[in-house]
Design a protein around this motif. Sequence first.
Motif, mmCIF file in Angstrom:
data_model
loop_
_atom_site.group_PDB
_atom_site.id
_atom_site.type_symbol
_atom_site.label_atom_id
_atom_site.label_comp_id
_atom_site.label_asym_id
_atom_site.label_seq_id
_atom_site.Cartn_x
_atom_site.Cartn_y
_atom_site.Cartn_z
ATOM 1 N N THR A 146 46.760 55.479 34.390
ATOM 2 C CA THR A 146 46.863 56.442 35.482
ATOM 3 C C THR A 146 45.754 57.492 35.365
ATOM 4 O OG1 THR A 146 49.252 56.140 35.510
ATOM 5 C CG2 THR A 146 48.396 58.075 36.624
ATOM 6 N N GLY A 147 45.078 57.756 36.473
ATOM 7 C CA GLY A 147 43.995 58.732 36.505
ATOM 8 C C GLY A 147 42.613 58.129 36.373
ATOM 9 N N ASP A 148 42.503 56.852 35.979
ATOM 10 C CA ASP A 148 41.201 56.200 35.844
ATOM 11 C C ASP A 148 40.604 55.899 37.213
ATOM 12 O OD1 ASP A 148 41.735 56.232 33.161
ATOM 13 O OD2 ASP A 148 41.979 54.066 32.945
ATOM 14 N N THR A 149 39.284 55.906 37.280
ATOM 15 C CA THR A 149 38.568 55.460 38.471
ATOM 16 C C THR A 149 38.166 54.006 38.237
ATOM 17 O OG1 THR A 149 37.738 57.688 38.844
ATOM 18 C CG2 THR A 149 36.608 55.903 39.989
ATOM 19 N N VAL A 150 38.526 53.129 39.178
ATOM 20 C CA VAL A 150 38.316 51.696 38.984
ATOM 21 C C VAL A 150 37.670 51.081 40.217
ATOM 22 C CG1 VAL A 150 40.263 51.429 37.397
ATOM 23 C CG2 VAL A 150 40.631 51.129 39.826
ATOM 24 N N ARG A 151 37.103 49.887 40.011
ATOM 25 C CA ARG A 151 36.579 49.079 41.110
ATOM 26 C C ARG A 151 37.452 47.829 41.211
ATOM 27 N NH1 ARG A 151 31.422 48.952 39.984
ATOM 28 N NH2 ARG A 151 30.971 50.617 41.438
ATOM 29 N N ILE A 152 37.932 47.531 42.417
ATOM 30 C CA ILE A 152 38.766 46.351 42.630
ATOM 31 C C ILE A 152 38.089 45.438 43.639
ATOM 32 C CG2 ILE A 152 40.953 47.451 42.013
ATOM 33 C CD1 ILE A 152 41.508 47.891 44.963
ATOM 34 N N MET A 153 38.444 44.147 43.581
ATOM 35 C CA MET A 153 37.835 43.152 44.455
ATOM 36 C C MET A 153 38.920 42.317 45.119
ATOM 37 S SD MET A 153 35.251 40.056 43.434
ATOM 38 C CE MET A 153 33.841 41.091 43.182
ATOM 39 N N GLU A 154 38.683 41.951 46.344
ATOM 40 C CA GLU A 154 39.615 41.129 47.100
ATOM 41 C C GLU A 154 39.742 39.743 46.466
ATOM 42 O OE1 GLU A 154 40.213 40.845 51.864
ATOM 43 O OE2 GLU A 154 38.252 40.332 51.076
ATOM 44 N N THR A 155 40.951 39.171 46.515
ATOM 45 C CA THR A 155 41.170 37.843 45.952
ATOM 46 C C THR A 155 42.272 37.150 46.740
ATOM 47 O OG1 THR A 155 41.597 36.615 43.912
ATOM 48 C CG2 THR A 155 42.842 38.642 44.242
ATOM 49 N N ARG A 156 42.636 35.967 46.325
ATOM 50 C CA ARG A 156 43.713 35.243 47.004
ATOM 51 C C ARG A 156 45.031 35.974 46.755
ATOM 52 N NH1 ARG A 156 46.682 32.301 43.259
ATOM 53 N NH2 ARG A 156 45.687 32.154 41.216
ATOM 54 N N SER A 199 50.815 37.724 44.706
ATOM 55 C CA SER A 199 52.256 37.965 44.818
ATOM 56 C C SER A 199 52.512 38.496 46.220
ATOM 57 C CB SER A 199 52.730 38.952 43.756
ATOM 58 O OG SER A 199 52.218 40.232 44.023
ATOM 59 N N LYS A 200 53.688 39.037 46.422
ATOM 60 C CA LYS A 200 54.031 39.547 47.750
ATOM 61 C C LYS A 200 53.080 40.644 48.206
ATOM 62 C CE LYS A 200 57.743 41.928 50.184
ATOM 63 N NZ LYS A 200 59.072 42.532 50.055
ATOM 64 N N LEU A 201 52.684 41.519 47.295
ATOM 65 C CA LEU A 201 51.840 42.654 47.657
ATOM 66 C C LEU A 201 50.426 42.600 47.081
ATOM 67 C CD1 LEU A 201 54.455 45.510 47.180
ATOM 68 C CD2 LEU A 201 53.677 44.526 49.325
ATOM 69 N N LYS A 202 50.201 41.828 46.015
ATOM 70 C CA LYS A 202 48.893 41.855 45.334
ATOM 71 C C LYS A 202 47.896 40.904 45.984
ATOM 72 C CE LYS A 202 50.063 41.198 40.950
ATOM 73 N NZ LYS A 202 49.921 41.149 39.490
ATOM 74 N N ARG A 203 46.812 41.486 46.503
ATOM 75 C CA ARG A 203 45.699 40.700 47.047
ATOM 76 C C ARG A 203 44.363 41.173 46.480
ATOM 77 N NH1 ARG A 203 50.128 39.088 48.893
ATOM 78 N NH2 ARG A 203 50.385 38.200 50.954
ATOM 79 N N TRP A 204 44.401 41.971 45.424
ATOM 80 C CA TRP A 204 43.200 42.536 44.818
ATOM 81 C C TRP A 204 43.269 42.341 43.311
ATOM 82 C CZ3 TRP A 204 39.480 44.944 47.923
ATOM 83 C CH2 TRP A 204 39.840 45.094 49.256
ATOM 84 N N ARG A 205 42.110 42.379 42.657
ATOM 85 C CA ARG A 205 42.078 42.297 41.191
ATOM 86 C C ARG A 205 41.102 43.329 40.652
ATOM 87 N NH1 ARG A 205 37.512 39.419 39.420
ATOM 88 N NH2 ARG A 205 36.509 38.225 41.079
ATOM 89 N N LEU A 206 41.365 43.750 39.428
ATOM 90 C CA LEU A 206 40.533 44.752 38.774
ATOM 91 C C LEU A 206 39.211 44.127 38.346
ATOM 92 C CD1 LEU A 206 40.351 47.633 37.493
ATOM 93 C CD2 LEU A 206 41.241 46.577 35.423
ATOM 94 N N VAL A 207 38.106 44.783 38.699
ATOM 95 C CA VAL A 207 36.783 44.312 38.286
ATOM 96 C C VAL A 207 36.335 45.084 37.067
ATOM 97 C CG1 VAL A 207 34.373 44.080 38.968
ATOM 98 C CG2 VAL A 207 36.176 43.652 40.618
ATOM 99 N N GLU A 208 36.395 46.421 37.143
ATOM 100 C CA GLU A 208 35.959 47.243 36.012
ATOM 101 C C GLU A 208 36.584 48.627 36.092
ATOM 102 O OE1 GLU A 208 31.880 48.505 35.905
ATOM 103 O OE2 GLU A 208 31.711 48.370 38.086
ATOM 104 N N VAL A 209 36.686 49.244 34.924
ATOM 105 C CA VAL A 209 37.108 50.637 34.852
ATOM 106 C C VAL A 209 35.840 51.472 34.817
ATOM 107 C CG1 VAL A 209 38.359 52.359 33.504
ATOM 108 C CG2 VAL A 209 39.215 50.018 33.620
ATOM 109 N N ILE A 210 35.616 52.269 35.834
ATOM 110 C CA ILE A 210 34.380 53.032 35.950
ATOM 111 C C ILE A 210 34.428 54.284 35.078
ATOM 112 C CG2 ILE A 210 32.905 54.319 37.545
ATOM 113 C CD1 ILE A 210 33.857 52.394 39.732
ATOM 114 N N GLN A 211 35.531 55.006 35.141
ATOM 115 C CA GLN A 211 35.635 56.251 34.397
ATOM 116 C C GLN A 211 37.067 56.413 33.884
ATOM 117 O OE1 GLN A 211 34.729 59.669 36.749
ATOM 118 N NE2 GLN A 211 34.849 61.089 35.042
ATOM 119 N N LYS A 212 37.186 56.762 32.610
ATOM 120 C CA LYS A 212 38.511 56.968 32.011
ATOM 121 C C LYS A 212 38.967 58.385 32.266
ATOM 122 C CE LYS A 212 39.271 53.262 29.218
ATOM 123 N NZ LYS A 212 40.450 52.538 29.453
#
Length: 96
Positions: free
Chosen positions: A70-80, A83-96
């Motif tokens: 919680t509080g991290d800045t992240v980059r996410i990418m669209e994917t298949r 689950s019911k709500l998840k359509r994105w995946r974590l690419v990288e944690v930019i800032q802790k």
Amino acid sequence: MAEQDQQPPPLPVSFTRGSRKTRTGEVISSSMNKTIVVQTVTRVPHPKFGKIVKQMRKFYAHDEQNKAKTGDTVRIMETRPLSKLKRWRLVEVIQK
């Protein structure tokens, strides 16, 4: 016999997979296992008045190693759909 040995021609460029959307945002929840909730802020002009307003949106993203907190800045990418709500995946944690 020569007809069976031939390989099909390569697919044209128009059939290759397109680029996937990416978003940058802040993790607002990481209490689920392998799932984070990311809030993104987009600044757009109001359709009638023209003032710049913030639009906030929540995305559920897959975090395989539970890296983001919680509080991290992240980059996410669209994917298949995962689950019911998840359509994105974590690419990288930019800032802790």
